[in-house]
Design a protein around this motif. Sequence first.
Motif, PDB file in Angstrom:
ATOM      1  N   CYS A  57       0.684  -1.233   0.020  1.00 53.86           N
ATOM      2  CA  CYS A  57      -0.137  -0.064   0.053  1.00 53.86           C
ATOM      3  C   CYS A  57       0.883   1.177  -0.006  1.00 53.86           C
ATOM      4  CB  CYS A  57      -0.918   0.050   1.101  1.00 53.86           C
ATOM      5  SG  CYS A  57      -0.012   0.224   2.853  1.00 53.86           S
ATOM      6  N   CYS A  62      -1.380  -1.875   5.019  1.00 54.21           N
ATOM      7  CA  CYS A  62      -1.302  -3.162   4.802  1.00 54.21           C
ATOM      8  C   CYS A  62      -0.398  -4.025   5.610  1.00 54.21           C
ATOM      9  CB  CYS A  62      -1.046  -3.589   3.158  1.00 54.21           C
ATOM     10  SG  CYS A  62       0.756  -3.340   2.751  1.00 54.21           S
ATOM     11  N   ASP A  65       5.538  -4.414   5.062  1.00 50.38           N
ATOM     12  CA  ASP A  65       7.014  -3.797   4.844  1.00 50.38           C
ATOM     13  C   ASP A  65       7.584  -3.495   6.160  1.00 50.38           C
ATOM     14  OD1 ASP A  65       5.515  -1.416   5.239  1.00 50.38           O
ATOM     15  OD2 ASP A  65       6.740  -0.356   4.038  1.00 50.38           O
ATOM     16  N   CYS A  77       7.492   2.368   4.823  1.00 49.08           N
ATOM     17  CA  CYS A  77       6.772   3.305   4.191  1.00 49.08           C
ATOM     18  C   CYS A  77       6.416   4.390   5.098  1.00 49.08           C
ATOM     19  CB  CYS A  77       5.605   2.635   3.429  1.00 49.08           C
ATOM     20  SG  CYS A  77       4.368   1.990   4.484  1.00 49.08           S
TER      21      CYS A  77
END
Length: 250
Positions: A57, A62, A65, A77
């Motif tokens: 995302c 999401c 990561d 992110c």
Amino acid sequence: MDVTFRIRRYNPESTTNPKPHWQEFSLKDVAETDRVLELLHRIKWEQDGTLTLRRSCSHGICGSDAMRINGRNALACKLLIRDVGEKVQIEPILGLRVLKDLVVDMEPFFEHYRSVMPYFINNTPVPADGRERLQTIEDRAKFDNTTNCILCAACTTSCPSFWANGKYVGPAAIVQAHRFIFDSRDQGAEERLDVLADPNGVWRCRTIYNCTPACPRGIEVTRAIGEVKLAIRKGSPEGIINVNDIPQHT
Ligand code: SF4
Ligand code: F3S
Ligand code: FES
């Protein structure tokens, strides 16, 4: 500004270097507001297409990561380069088998997640008027915080008890269980508390507290674990004091 990334690489299928090792990459013209994930993309797209990582995302939703950035678990992110500095060390999260570079085998993590029955259980018929099962604002507040979990595993893979014994169900699974155990409409609390009273359940938590600062969603993970421990001691989630119920000093 120039930034140097030091990344833990591993490719068991490599014919030249199949062992884990570090590799450095230099990036020029980096803005302070660039996110770590964007820069990993730059490395992958401009310098080495074999760099392997999970992401989807790019907006902290999401949970795919999570990685160890300068020694702390975080979502790539969500971290800006001004918050990590000009030298950035990236490793896979700890305690799960590395498959390639920053990608770990999440299956043991999801096995623990499934073990706590992370879904709504209520076998009584829905109300005849077709309305939702209602609950008070106070009852909803008891598990509001733990509904925010995105299953990124940053908490579980920062926990030394989990590193020492991968059978420990881990903080993420307990957070997920908490969300349903303290839901006044759910009827599966007893079963979940039984699962978590197992020797590999909540009592493997030694209140080390790495999990709470690791959570990118601001979940009070250690408090949630404490509330589940109390519910097990009492044999029921009823009457457990929620932090929201404690009067604040002004
Ligand atoms: Fe990630 Fe926080 Fe959920 Fe743990 S509790 S899995 S750190 S979102
Ligand atoms: Fe581990 Fe968090 Fe408990 S770091 S020991 S689960 S308080
Ligand atoms: Fe989805 Fe970071 S890419 S949370």
